[in-house]
Design a protein around this motif. Structure first.
Motif, PDB file in Angstrom:
ATOM      1  N   ASP A   1     129.490   0.365 -13.999  1.00  0.00           N
ATOM      2  CA  ASP A   1     128.496   0.376 -12.926  1.00  0.00           C
ATOM      3  C   ASP A   1     128.196   1.836 -12.614  1.00  0.00           C
ATOM      4  OD1 ASP A   1     126.927   0.178 -10.683  1.00  0.00           O
ATOM      5  OD2 ASP A   1     128.221  -1.238  -9.634  1.00  0.00           O
TER       6      ASP A   1
ATOM      7  N   ASP B   1     122.215  -3.465 -21.010  1.00  0.00           N
ATOM      8  CA  ASP B   1     122.126  -3.882 -19.611  1.00  0.00           C
ATOM      9  C   ASP B   1     121.314  -5.154 -19.385  1.00  0.00           C
ATOM     10  OD1 ASP B   1     119.480  -3.069 -19.846  1.00  0.00           O
ATOM     11  OD2 ASP B   1     119.764  -1.201 -18.734  1.00  0.00           O
TER      12      ASP B   1
ATOM     13  N   ARG C   1     133.229  -1.951 -22.430  1.00  0.00           N
ATOM     14  CA  ARG C   1     133.701  -2.219 -21.079  1.00  0.00           C
ATOM     15  C   ARG C   1     132.508  -2.351 -20.132  1.00  0.00           C
ATOM     16  NH1 ARG C   1     133.606   3.290 -21.425  1.00  0.00           N
ATOM     17  NH2 ARG C   1     133.215   4.477 -19.503  1.00  0.00           N
ATOM     18  N   LEU C   2     132.725  -3.048 -19.030  1.00  0.00           N
ATOM     19  CA  LEU C   2     131.692  -3.204 -18.010  1.00  0.00           C
ATOM     20  C   LEU C   2     131.696  -1.964 -17.127  1.00  0.00           C
ATOM     21  CD1 LEU C   2     129.602  -5.210 -16.775  1.00  0.00           C
ATOM     22  CD2 LEU C   2     131.427  -5.933 -15.225  1.00  0.00           C
TER      23      LEU C   2
ATOM     24  N   PHE D   1     122.611  -8.274 -15.537  1.00  0.00           N
ATOM     25  CA  PHE D   1     123.778  -8.107 -14.672  1.00  0.00           C
ATOM     26  C   PHE D   1     123.371  -8.070 -13.202  1.00  0.00           C
ATOM     27  CE2 PHE D   1     124.996  -6.366 -18.771  1.00  0.00           C
ATOM     28  CZ  PHE D   1     126.256  -6.902 -18.956  1.00  0.00           C
TER      29      PHE D   1
ATOM     30  N   LEU E   1     134.249  -8.677 -25.700  1.00  0.00           N
ATOM     31  CA  LEU E   1     133.871  -7.284 -25.446  1.00  0.00           C
ATOM     32  C   LEU E   1     134.390  -6.309 -26.491  1.00  0.00           C
ATOM     33  CD1 LEU E   1     134.225  -6.992 -21.558  1.00  0.00           C
ATOM     34  CD2 LEU E   1     132.210  -7.549 -22.931  1.00  0.00           C
TER      35      LEU E   1
ATOM     36  N   VAL F   1     124.330  -1.644 -13.933  1.00  0.00           N
ATOM     37  CA  VAL F   1     125.499  -2.288 -14.530  1.00  0.00           C
ATOM     38  C   VAL F   1     125.203  -2.670 -15.975  1.00  0.00           C
ATOM     39  CG1 VAL F   1     127.155  -4.179 -14.289  1.00  0.00           C
ATOM     40  CG2 VAL F   1     126.097  -3.175 -12.252  1.00  0.00           C
TER      41      VAL F   1
ATOM     42  N   TRP G   1     127.307  -3.310 -20.229  1.00  0.00           N
ATOM     43  CA  TRP G   1     128.427  -3.129 -21.143  1.00  0.00           C
ATOM     44  C   TRP G   1     128.207  -1.844 -21.925  1.00  0.00           C
ATOM     45  CZ3 TRP G   1     127.237  -8.779 -22.419  1.00  0.00           C
ATOM     46  CH2 TRP G   1     128.042  -9.631 -21.647  1.00  0.00           C
TER      47      TRP G   1
END
Length: 204
Positions: free
Chosen positions: A58, A192, A55-56, A39, A51, A63, A65
């Motif tokens: 940060d 990641d 969820r993504l 990422f 997905l 960063v 999922w």
């Protein structure tokens, strides 16, 4: 003694992450046939994915999922034949290539993390892996879970273990890696990065 969580059993031994290497096989274990995904802005983007309930996130510039419990749908990574191919080759591995090594970079910690299950679906086959991302070290860091993936163009009848996925499909079909949070309770799983490494078979 108090304060040290027990070790959790795993079918894959995590390797301590080299802080200078953003993804496996890209700095820590350089390989000319490795394809690396992350990422990070200076790395190739992660493969296409469904997905599910992941969820993504940060978190402090890290960063990835993430899934915070086992109740949701798994993450499904879709790998094209080109992404499973040796570097510089437009097609998938042929019979002279060994099974493709896939390393998933997962967050590991001494608290709050859970258990992940990874298996193949669609046009590839691999051994199902169940792995705990909780470890003894009093720190949080990424470590790798390794899979040997058999694409449809590579025979896998001699695989020494049961496989999931059918490993056969029409040309151009995708290999799918299904990543599920199977924790008891609210254990967190975070992906990641990953690498794909094609290797030639050793001559006997």
């Amino acid at each position: 003694t108090g304060g040290t969580p027990p070790a959790s059993p795993s079918l894959a031994s995590p390797q301590p992450r080299n802080p200078s290497a953003p993804t496996p096989n890209c700095g820590a274990r350089p390989a000319p046939t490795a394809r690396c995904f992350a990422f990070l802005p200076f790395m190739p983007a992660m493969p296409e994915a469904d997905l599910g309930s992941w969820r993504l996130v940060d978190e402090r510039a890290k960063v990835g999922w993430a899934s915070n419990g086992s109740a949701g749908e798994p993450l499904r990574l879709r790998l094209s034949p080109a992404e499973l191919a040796p570097t510089g080759s437009p097609a998938g591995p042929g019979p002279e290539w060994a099974p493709v090594g896939v390393d998933l970079s997962l967050l590991h910690s001494y608290e709050g993390t859970g258990t992940v299950r990874v298996r193949c679906a669609g046009a590839c086959a691999c051994r199902e892996v169940v792995h705990s991302t909780r470890w003894r070290h009093f720190k949080s860091a990424s470590a790798y879970v390794h899979l040997e993936v058999h694409p449809p163009s590579l025979p896998h009848a001699d695989a020494p273990h049961p496989s999931t996925g059918n490993g056969t499909a029409a040309p151009g079909a995708e290999c799918v890696l299904e990543v599920a949070n199977v924790s008891e309770g609210e254990g967190k799983v975070k992906l990641d990065g990953m690498s794909v490494t094609a290797r030639r078979r050793r001559r006997r």
